[in-house]
Design a protein around this motif. Structure first.
Motif, PDB file in Angstrom:
ATOM      1  N   GLY A 224      73.615 -73.027 149.361  1.00 32.48           N
ATOM      2  CA  GLY A 224      72.187 -73.267 149.190  1.00 32.48           C
ATOM      3  C   GLY A 224      71.417 -72.137 148.546  1.00 32.48           C
ATOM      4  O   GLY A 224      70.188 -72.068 148.681  1.00 32.48           O
ATOM      5  N   SER A 225      72.075 -71.260 147.802  1.00 34.94           N
ATOM      6  CA  SER A 225      71.367 -70.116 147.227  1.00 34.94           C
ATOM      7  C   SER A 225      70.693 -70.475 145.905  1.00 34.94           C
ATOM      8  O   SER A 225      71.226 -71.245 145.103  1.00 34.94           O
ATOM      9  N   ALA A 226      69.509 -69.900 145.692  1.00 33.82           N
ATOM     10  CA  ALA A 226      68.797 -70.104 144.431  1.00 33.82           C
ATOM     11  C   ALA A 226      69.593 -69.535 143.266  1.00 33.82           C
ATOM     12  O   ALA A 226      69.589 -70.089 142.165  1.00 33.82           O
ATOM     13  N   GLY A 227      70.300 -68.425 143.505  1.00 32.25           N
ATOM     14  CA  GLY A 227      71.098 -67.809 142.449  1.00 32.25           C
ATOM     15  C   GLY A 227      72.213 -68.706 141.967  1.00 32.25           C
ATOM     16  O   GLY A 227      72.545 -68.716 140.771  1.00 32.25           O
ATOM     17  N   PHE A 228      72.798 -69.470 142.877  1.00 32.87           N
ATOM     18  CA  PHE A 228      73.862 -70.386 142.481  1.00 32.87           C
ATOM     19  C   PHE A 228      73.308 -71.459 141.544  1.00 32.87           C
ATOM     20  O   PHE A 228      73.892 -71.753 140.493  1.00 32.87           O
ATOM     21  N   ARG A 229      72.158 -72.028 141.911  1.00 33.33           N
ATOM     22  CA  ARG A 229      71.545 -73.057 141.067  1.00 33.33           C
ATOM     23  C   ARG A 229      71.097 -72.475 139.729  1.00 33.33           C
ATOM     24  O   ARG A 229      71.263 -73.111 138.675  1.00 33.33           O
ATOM     25  N   ASP A 230      70.536 -71.258 139.753  1.00 35.19           N
ATOM     26  CA  ASP A 230      70.092 -70.636 138.500  1.00 35.19           C
ATOM     27  C   ASP A 230      71.276 -70.384 137.559  1.00 35.19           C
ATOM     28  O   ASP A 230      71.145 -70.510 136.333  1.00 35.19           O
ATOM     29  N   SER A 231      72.419 -70.018 138.122  1.00 36.04           N
ATOM     30  CA  SER A 231      73.606 -69.771 137.300  1.00 36.04           C
ATOM     31  C   SER A 231      74.075 -71.057 136.641  1.00 36.04           C
ATOM     32  O   SER A 231      74.447 -71.064 135.453  1.00 36.04           O
ATOM     33  N   LEU A 232      74.050 -72.151 137.390  1.00 33.64           N
ATOM     34  CA  LEU A 232      74.414 -73.449 136.803  1.00 33.64           C
ATOM     35  C   LEU A 232      73.379 -73.880 135.765  1.00 33.64           C
ATOM     36  O   LEU A 232      73.721 -74.491 134.744  1.00 33.64           O
ATOM     37  N   GLN A 233      72.110 -73.546 136.002  1.00 38.48           N
ATOM     38  CA  GLN A 233      71.065 -73.878 135.035  1.00 38.48           C
ATOM     39  C   GLN A 233      71.273 -73.119 133.728  1.00 38.48           C
ATOM     40  O   GLN A 233      71.083 -73.675 132.638  1.00 38.48           O
ATOM     41  N   MET A 234      71.666 -71.862 133.819  1.00 40.31           N
ATOM     42  CA  MET A 234      71.977 -71.084 132.622  1.00 40.31           C
ATOM     43  C   MET A 234      73.104 -71.746 131.840  1.00 40.31           C
ATOM     44  O   MET A 234      73.048 -71.886 130.609  1.00 40.31           O
ATOM     45  N   LEU A 235      74.112 -72.184 132.558  1.00 43.52           N
ATOM     46  CA  LEU A 235      75.241 -72.853 131.909  1.00 43.52           C
ATOM     47  C   LEU A 235      74.781 -74.148 131.254  1.00 43.52           C
ATOM     48  O   LEU A 235      75.186 -74.458 130.118  1.00 43.52           O
ATOM     49  N   GLU A 236      73.941 -74.929 131.948  1.00 39.11           N
ATOM     50  CA  GLU A 236      73.456 -76.179 131.373  1.00 39.11           C
ATOM     51  C   GLU A 236      72.699 -75.923 130.079  1.00 39.11           C
ATOM     52  O   GLU A 236      72.854 -76.661 129.096  1.00 39.11           O
ATOM     53  N   ILE A 401      83.899 -73.802 142.598  1.00 35.65           N
ATOM     54  CA  ILE A 401      83.023 -73.260 141.561  1.00 35.65           C
ATOM     55  C   ILE A 401      83.345 -73.894 140.216  1.00 35.65           C
ATOM     56  O   ILE A 401      82.452 -74.324 139.469  1.00 35.65           O
ATOM     57  N   GLN A 402      84.623 -73.955 139.893  1.00 34.82           N
ATOM     58  CA  GLN A 402      85.046 -74.524 138.611  1.00 34.82           C
ATOM     59  C   GLN A 402      84.639 -75.990 138.496  1.00 34.82           C
ATOM     60  O   GLN A 402      84.241 -76.456 137.418  1.00 34.82           O
ATOM     61  N   GLU A 403      84.733 -76.733 139.592  1.00 40.40           N
ATOM     62  CA  GLU A 403      84.327 -78.136 139.575  1.00 40.40           C
ATOM     63  C   GLU A 403      82.821 -78.267 139.344  1.00 40.40           C
ATOM     64  O   GLU A 403      82.373 -79.162 138.605  1.00 40.40           O
ATOM     65  N   ALA A 404      82.031 -77.380 139.961  1.00 44.65           N
ATOM     66  CA  ALA A 404      80.580 -77.410 139.749  1.00 44.65           C
ATOM     67  C   ALA A 404      80.240 -77.090 138.302  1.00 44.65           C
ATOM     68  O   ALA A 404      79.372 -77.739 137.688  1.00 44.65           O
ATOM     69  N   MET A 405      80.917 -76.097 137.729  1.00 44.93           N
ATOM     70  CA  MET A 405      80.681 -75.745 136.335  1.00 44.93           C
ATOM     71  C   MET A 405      81.007 -76.921 135.413  1.00 44.93           C
ATOM     72  O   MET A 405      80.245 -77.252 134.502  1.00 44.93           O
ATOM     73  N   GLU A 406      82.156 -77.545 135.654  1.00 45.86           N
ATOM     74  CA  GLU A 406      82.585 -78.634 134.787  1.00 45.86           C
ATOM     75  C   GLU A 406      81.649 -79.828 134.897  1.00 45.86           C
ATOM     76  O   GLU A 406      81.381 -80.515 133.897  1.00 45.86           O
ATOM     77  N   ALA A 407      81.142 -80.087 136.095  1.00 46.11           N
ATOM     78  CA  ALA A 407      80.203 -81.195 136.262  1.00 46.11           C
ATOM     79  C   ALA A 407      78.947 -80.972 135.433  1.00 46.11           C
ATOM     80  O   ALA A 407      78.386 -81.914 134.851  1.00 46.11           O
ATOM     81  N   GLN A 417      72.553 -81.169 141.593  1.00 46.09           N
ATOM     82  CA  GLN A 417      73.595 -82.042 142.149  1.00 46.09           C
ATOM     83  C   GLN A 417      74.930 -81.305 142.273  1.00 46.09           C
ATOM     84  O   GLN A 417      75.630 -81.437 143.279  1.00 46.09           O
ATOM     85  N   ALA A 418      75.266 -80.527 141.252  1.00 49.98           N
ATOM     86  CA  ALA A 418      76.534 -79.790 141.282  1.00 49.98           C
ATOM     87  C   ALA A 418      76.511 -78.721 142.368  1.00 49.98           C
ATOM     88  O   ALA A 418      77.522 -78.485 143.043  1.00 49.98           O
ATOM     89  N   ALA A 419      75.353 -78.079 142.558  1.00 48.24           N
ATOM     90  CA  ALA A 419      75.231 -77.069 143.610  1.00 48.24           C
ATOM     91  C   ALA A 419      75.367 -77.711 144.983  1.00 48.24           C
ATOM     92  O   ALA A 419      76.010 -77.151 145.888  1.00 48.24           O
ATOM     93  N   ALA A 420      74.779 -78.899 145.158  1.00 50.66           N
ATOM     94  CA  ALA A 420      74.898 -79.603 146.439  1.00 50.66           C
ATOM     95  C   ALA A 420      76.342 -80.002 146.705  1.00 50.66           C
ATOM     96  O   ALA A 420      76.828 -79.908 147.850  1.00 50.66           O
ATOM     97  N   ALA A 421      77.053 -80.436 145.661  1.00 51.11           N
ATOM     98  CA  ALA A 421      78.465 -80.795 145.828  1.00 51.11           C
ATOM     99  C   ALA A 421      79.295 -79.573 146.192  1.00 51.11           C
ATOM    100  O   ALA A 421      80.218 -79.648 147.011  1.00 51.11           O
ATOM    101  N   TYR A 422      78.966 -78.438 145.581  1.00 44.78           N
ATOM    102  CA  TYR A 422      79.645 -77.187 145.921  1.00 44.78           C
ATOM    103  C   TYR A 422      79.407 -76.827 147.384  1.00 44.78           C
ATOM    104  O   TYR A 422      80.339 -76.466 148.111  1.00 44.78           O
ATOM    105  N   ASP A 423      78.161 -76.904 147.818  1.00 48.81           N
ATOM    106  CA  ASP A 423      77.834 -76.571 149.210  1.00 48.81           C
ATOM    107  C   ASP A 423      78.646 -77.429 150.175  1.00 48.81           C
ATOM    108  O   ASP A 423      79.167 -76.928 151.185  1.00 48.81           O
ATOM    109  N   SER A 424      78.756 -78.707 149.865  1.00 52.33           N
ATOM    110  CA  SER A 424      79.519 -79.611 150.718  1.00 52.33           C
ATOM    111  C   SER A 424      80.994 -79.249 150.718  1.00 52.33           C
ATOM    112  O   SER A 424      81.654 -79.248 151.772  1.00 52.33           O
ATOM    113  N   ALA A 425      81.518 -78.922 149.529  1.00 45.93           N
ATOM    114  CA  ALA A 425      82.941 -78.581 149.422  1.00 45.93           C
ATOM    115  C   ALA A 425      83.257 -77.310 150.202  1.00 45.93           C
ATOM    116  O   ALA A 425      84.262 -77.239 150.923  1.00 45.93           O
ATOM    117  N   VAL A 426      82.407 -76.290 150.082  1.00 48.66           N
ATOM    118  CA  VAL A 426      82.644 -75.030 150.781  1.00 48.66           C
ATOM    119  C   VAL A 426      82.575 -75.235 152.289  1.00 48.66           C
ATOM    120  O   VAL A 426      83.377 -74.677 153.052  1.00 48.66           O
TER     121      VAL A 426
END
Length: 440
Positions: A224-236, A401-407, A417-426
């Motif tokens: 649930g970290s903002a940094g995790f979502r921001d990192s995925l946003q950068m990738l998007e 992490i790799q699955e979230a990136m690929e999504a 959505q990818a961050a939420a899926a990561y949180d659930s997986a972890v």
């Protein structure tokens, strides 16, 4: 599985009935022979001293994640297990937890080379039970490699030094506009890139946000970290604006070889976030010799998200020699590990691979100090380096992490959505009692 082909080296080929065969498994990177050369040189020296020993090479030709799986399959049975296995430090504690490796405390206690290894590196191969399970051979750091000639053609400075993520994106946009035939940026992403997607890609972003994967104080995995979502946003943003290679190229498990052999040398790529070892491909005897690389390639520290202190981020890792649980003769196997780690052999191995040493005696060697124009830069990053959580669950977390990136890169999920899926997986991986939710 199809077992890897093996090669024999040593005196007289196969061992006699009273001899000792030492089987060493390692990853074979494409057509490169640097690790093979290192082992063969040590084997020649070792067998000259011990004529009854034979060293058998077990190269595992596989993509990143597949190597770990195949190596573990080999180690899981007395019939197929090597006597020595060369491993990435990130997988070490997972292999310890699975029972694939045996401790080497008694062996290193009597080996003079052990005290030459930096304390942090020795701690990195120490498991939760307090035992030592490997000999570290080298470390590394990561930064942004960029083609100065490509940058100059686009009107960007040759001493480019981005201060935040937005300046990276701005440079990529300028490259795209000015040079349509050049791909601006590569951030390794997705399952096919394996651990380098997690480490060279995502974690180089995440640790620049102030967030982390694991909280050392609470001993819980962070969700649930903002940094995790921001990192995925950068990738998007990178993929949505076509600031990178095509999706198919990014999903190619061998894309790094293409980057080193063609895209950077031929000026078809502007920049890539990658490691200190990259130039090993371009030196004389490398897989893609490129004498001009020292003048053409530039290096920049990876900035933090908004330029906040300490201003840059890097991840550090490395590889190590391990003793599998089913090693036929542990004492004999360790004796060859000692030969592999003799100072002059390690100096040559470190230089040939453009690695950063973990040893005081190698660091003091004049050849090491002068071997590369990038050595000082990458070594200077070590003081601020982050390390992956040295816990058995990390490989599974890395896969999530790799699955979230690929999504995100394939547009099948939004960053949220990818961050939420990561949180659930972890949470499923480590248990709800072992996570710390920062979204509340």
């Amino acid at each position: 599985m199809v077992l890897p082909l093996t090669a024999l080296t040593g005196c007289g080929g196969s061992a006699s009935a009273d001899g000792h065969v030492i089987r060493i498994a390692y990853q074979q990177f494409g057509s490169g022979t640097l690790w093979e050369d290192w082992i063969n040189r040590a084997a020649e020296r070792h067998t000259s001293r011990h004529p009854d020993h034979t060293v058998e090479l077990v190269p595992i030709v596989a993509a990143e994640n597949d190597y770990y799986t195949k190596n573990e399959l080999l180690m899981s049975s007395p019939r197929t297990s090597p006597d020595i296995s060369y491993a990435d430090t990130f997988i070490l504690l997972s292999d310890v937890g699975a029972g694939y490796l045996q401790p080497i405390d008694d062996f290193v206690a009597g080996w003079e080379g052990w005290q030459q290894i930096a304390e942090a590196s020795r701690e990195a191969v120490t498991a939760e039970d307090g035992s030592t399970y490997a000999i570290p051979t080298h470390t590394d750091t990561r930064a942004i490699w960029f083609n100065k000639e490509v940058f100059a053609r686009a009107g960007l400075p040759e001493d480019w030094a981005p201060q935040n993520w937005e300046e990276i994106l701005e440079a990529a946009r300028i490259l795209k506009s000015a040079l349509p035939d050049v791909s601006p940026l590569v951030i390794y992403s997705g399952k096919s890139q394996g651990e380098k997607a997690s480490m060279q890609g995502f974690e180089m972003l995440l640790y620049g946000t102030g967030s982390t994967l694991y909280d050392e104080d609470s001993h819980r995995w962070v969700i649930g970290s903002a940094g995790f979502r921001d990192s995925l946003q950068m990738l998007e943003t990178v993929f949505a604006e076509d600031l990178t290679l095509s999706l198919a190229q990014n999903l190619d498990p061998n894309i790094s070889e293409t980057i080193y052999s063609r895209l950077l040398p031929q000026g078809e790529l502007g920049m890539v976030i990658d490691g200190s070892w990259v130039s090993q491909n371009w030196v004389e005897g490398g897989t893609s010799p490129w004498p001009e690389w020292t003048e053409t390639m530039g290096l920049a520290r990876m900035p933090t998200q908004n330029g906040q202190d300490p201003g840059y981020v890097t991840l550090s890792g490395g590889w190590c020699l391990t003793l599998p649980q089913y090693a036929d003769d542990p004492a004999t196997a360790f004796s060859f590990m000692e030969t592999l780690c003799e100072k002059d052999i390690m100096v040559d191995f470190t230089i040939a691979n453009s690695y950063i040493t973990v040893r005081d005696d190698v660091a003091a060697d004049e050849r090491y100090q002068d071997y590369s124009p990038t050595a000082e830069f990458f070594t200077s990053l070590l003081d601020g380096a982050h390390y992956r959580p040295a816990l058995p669950a990390y490989p599974e977390v890395s896969n999530a992490i790799q699955e979230a990136m690929e999504a995100v890169m394939t547009r099948s999920q939004t960053p949220d959505q990818a961050a939420a899926a990561y949180d659930s997986a972890v949470t499923d991986i480590v248990g709800s009692e072992n996570v710390q939710d920062e979204s509340a």
